[in-house]
Design a protein around this motif. Structure first.
Motif, short mmCIF file in Angstrom:
data_model
loop_
_atom_site.label_atom_id
_atom_site.label_comp_id
_atom_site.label_asym_id
_atom_site.label_seq_id
_atom_site.Cartn_x
_atom_site.Cartn_y
_atom_site.Cartn_z
N ARG A 6 0.82 -1.19 0.00
CA ARG A 6 0.00 0.00 0.00
C ARG A 6 0.86 1.24 0.00
NH1 ARG A 6 -3.94 0.53 4.93
NH2 ARG A 6 -1.94 0.68 6.00
N THR A 7 1.93 1.23 0.79
CA THR A 7 2.83 2.38 0.84
C THR A 7 3.48 2.61 -0.51
OG1 THR A 7 3.31 1.97 3.16
CG2 THR A 7 4.85 3.36 1.97
N ALA A 8 3.94 1.54 -1.13
CA ALA A 8 4.57 1.68 -2.44
C ALA A 8 3.59 2.23 -3.46
CB ALA A 8 5.12 0.33 -2.90
N LEU A 9 2.33 1.79 -3.36
CA LEU A 9 1.34 2.25 -4.31
C LEU A 9 1.07 3.74 -4.12
CD1 LEU A 9 -0.66 1.52 -6.51
CD2 LEU A 9 -2.35 0.99 -4.75
N VAL A 10 1.08 4.20 -2.86
CA VAL A 10 0.85 5.60 -2.58
C VAL A 10 2.00 6.46 -3.05
CG1 VAL A 10 0.68 7.30 -0.71
CG2 VAL A 10 -0.70 5.23 -0.63
N LEU A 11 3.21 5.97 -2.84
CA LEU A 11 4.38 6.82 -3.04
C LEU A 11 5.04 6.66 -4.39
CD1 LEU A 11 5.98 6.40 0.47
CD2 LEU A 11 4.65 8.31 -0.38
N THR A 12 4.62 5.71 -5.20
CA THR A 12 5.26 5.52 -6.49
C THR A 12 4.22 5.36 -7.58
OG1 THR A 12 5.33 3.12 -6.23
CG2 THR A 12 7.22 4.36 -5.42
N LYS A 152 8.89 4.62 8.99
CA LYS A 152 9.45 5.20 10.21
C LYS A 152 8.77 6.51 10.58
CE LYS A 152 14.15 3.26 10.24
NZ LYS A 152 15.58 3.59 10.38
N LEU A 153 8.49 7.33 9.57
CA LEU A 153 7.82 8.59 9.81
C LEU A 153 6.42 8.36 10.38
CD1 LEU A 153 7.61 11.65 9.61
CD2 LEU A 153 6.90 11.38 7.21
N ALA A 154 5.69 7.44 9.77
CA ALA A 154 4.35 7.13 10.27
C ALA A 154 4.40 6.61 11.70
CB ALA A 154 3.68 6.10 9.35
N ALA A 155 5.37 5.74 11.98
CA ALA A 155 5.49 5.18 13.32
C ALA A 155 5.81 6.28 14.34
CB ALA A 155 6.57 4.11 13.36
N THR A 161 0.55 5.43 6.89
CA THR A 161 0.72 6.27 5.71
C THR A 161 -0.60 6.65 5.03
OG1 THR A 161 1.02 4.30 4.32
CG2 THR A 161 3.01 5.33 5.24
N SER A 162 -1.71 6.11 5.48
CA SER A 162 -2.99 6.46 4.89
C SER A 162 -3.73 7.53 5.70
CB SER A 162 -3.89 5.22 4.77
OG SER A 162 -4.27 4.74 6.06
N PRO A 164 -4.39 11.19 7.95
CA PRO A 164 -4.13 12.62 7.79
C PRO A 164 -2.84 13.11 8.46
CG PRO A 164 -6.45 12.28 8.23
CD PRO A 164 -5.78 10.95 8.43
N ALA A 165 -2.49 12.55 9.60
CA ALA A 165 -1.29 13.01 10.32
C ALA A 165 -0.04 12.80 9.47
CB ALA A 165 -1.16 12.28 11.65
N PHE A 166 0.01 11.71 8.76
CA PHE A 166 1.16 11.43 7.90
C PHE A 166 1.24 12.45 6.77
CE2 PHE A 166 2.94 9.41 4.09
CZ PHE A 166 4.18 8.99 4.56
N TRP A 167 0.11 12.69 6.12
CA TRP A 167 0.09 13.61 4.98
C TRP A 167 0.24 15.06 5.42
CZ3 TRP A 167 0.88 12.01 0.24
CH2 TRP A 167 0.74 10.64 -0.01
N LYS A 168 -0.11 15.35 6.66
CA LYS A 168 0.13 16.70 7.18
C LYS A 168 1.64 16.97 7.25
CE LYS A 168 -0.94 19.81 11.01
NZ LYS A 168 -1.63 19.96 12.32
N ALA A 169 2.40 15.95 7.63
CA ALA A 169 3.85 16.10 7.69
C ALA A 169 4.41 16.36 6.29
CB ALA A 169 4.49 14.85 8.30
#
Length: 216
Positions: A6-12, A152-155, A161-162, A164-169
Motif C-alpha cells: 500500500r505504501t509503495a502504491l501511494v508513493l510511487t 518510520k515517519l508514520a510510526a 501512511t494512509s 491525515p497526520a502522515f500527509w500533514k507532515a
C-alpha cells in the motif's frame, strides 16, 4: 506485505510504459525544469530518463509486441505520474529528515531480502515492483529506502501512511520546499501534497507510430 504494498502504491507510480518525447520547459522562470523543489531543479532530461528506464524495463519484460502496445496505450499519464512521484519522494525525504529519521544501507538490504523471500527471489521482486508500481529494477533500492522512511515517519507520528497526520507532515515539507511545477505538468496542491492537472485544452498527449507518447 500488505502495508508495504500500500505504501509503495501511494508513493510511487502504479503504471509503467513508454518514454516521452519532451520539448524544453515552458516555465520562463525555470527554463529546462519540469519542477523545482527546494530550489533544486528536476530537469526535463531527468524526468525523461526516469520514464525511459521504466519503458526499457517494461519492453524487456513484455517481448510480445501486441501486449507491449497495450501497455503503452494504457499509460498516457505516465510522464505526469512520474513527475508527481519524483516530487513526492523529495517531500518524504525532507519530512523524514525534519523528524530525525534516517535509513541505513543494512535496513534496505534486510527489507529487500524479506521481500525477495516472499516474491520467490530477486527477479520475482523486480518484476512485481515493475508491474505493480512502475519501478524500474535499477530504482528498486531507492524506492525501498523511501518505503522505510515512510514507515518510520508514520510510526514516529503514531499513525500510518494512509492517515491525515502522515500527509500533514508531507504538507509541511511541501510548504518548506516551495514546490513549483512547470505549468505543462499542472500545479502542486500543498495541502494535499499532490499534483493537480491544469486546465490546458491546447495540450494533449498523443502516441506516435512507434508507441511513444508525445505532447502536442
Amino acid at each position: 506485505m500488505h502495508r508495504r504494498r500500500r505504501t509503495a502504491l501511494v508513493l510511487t507510480a502504479a503504471i509503467a510504459a513508454a518514454a516521452p518525447l519532451l520539448t524544453a520547459c515552458g516555465n520562463d522562470a525555470h527554463p529546462g525544469a519540469a519542477a523545482v523543489v527546494g530550489g533544486q531543479r528536476i530537469t526535463v532530461g531527468q524526468l525523461e530518463n526516469r520514464v525511459e528506464e521504466v519503458r526499457q524495463a517494461q519492453r524487456a519484460a513484455v517481448p510480445d509486441e501486441a501486449q507491449y502496445q497495450q501497455v503503452v496505450s494504457s499509460t498516457s499519464g505516465l510522464t505526469r505520474d512520474t513527475l508527481h512521484n519524483m516530487v513526492l519522494d523529495r517531500l518524504l525525504h525532507r519530512a523524514a529528515q525534519d523528524h530525525g529519521i534516517s535509513v541505513t544501507r543494512k535496513e534496505i538490504q534486510q527489507m529487500r531480502a524479506d521481500l525477495e523471500r516472499q516474491a520467490g527471489g530477486s527477479k520475482g521482486l523486480e518484476t512485481a515492483w515493475l508491474q505493480k508500481y512502475g519501478i524500474a529494477p535499477a530504482r528498486l533500492d531507492d524506492n525501498l529506502r523511501l518505503q522505510l522512511e515512510a514507515q518510520k515517519l508514520a510510526a514516529k507520528l503514531g499513525t500510518d501512511t494512509s492517515r491525515p497526520a502522515f500527509w500533514k507532515a508531507l504538507s509541511k515539507a511541501s510548504e518548506a520546499l516551495h514546490v513549483d511545477l512547470n505549468p505543462r505538468y499542472g500545479s502542486w496542491d500543498v495541502q494535499k501534497s499532490s499534483r493537480v492537472d491544469a486546465e490546458t485544452p491546447w495540450l494533449r498527449e498523443t502516441t506516435t507510430a512507434g508507441g511513444l507518447p508525445v505532447t502536442a
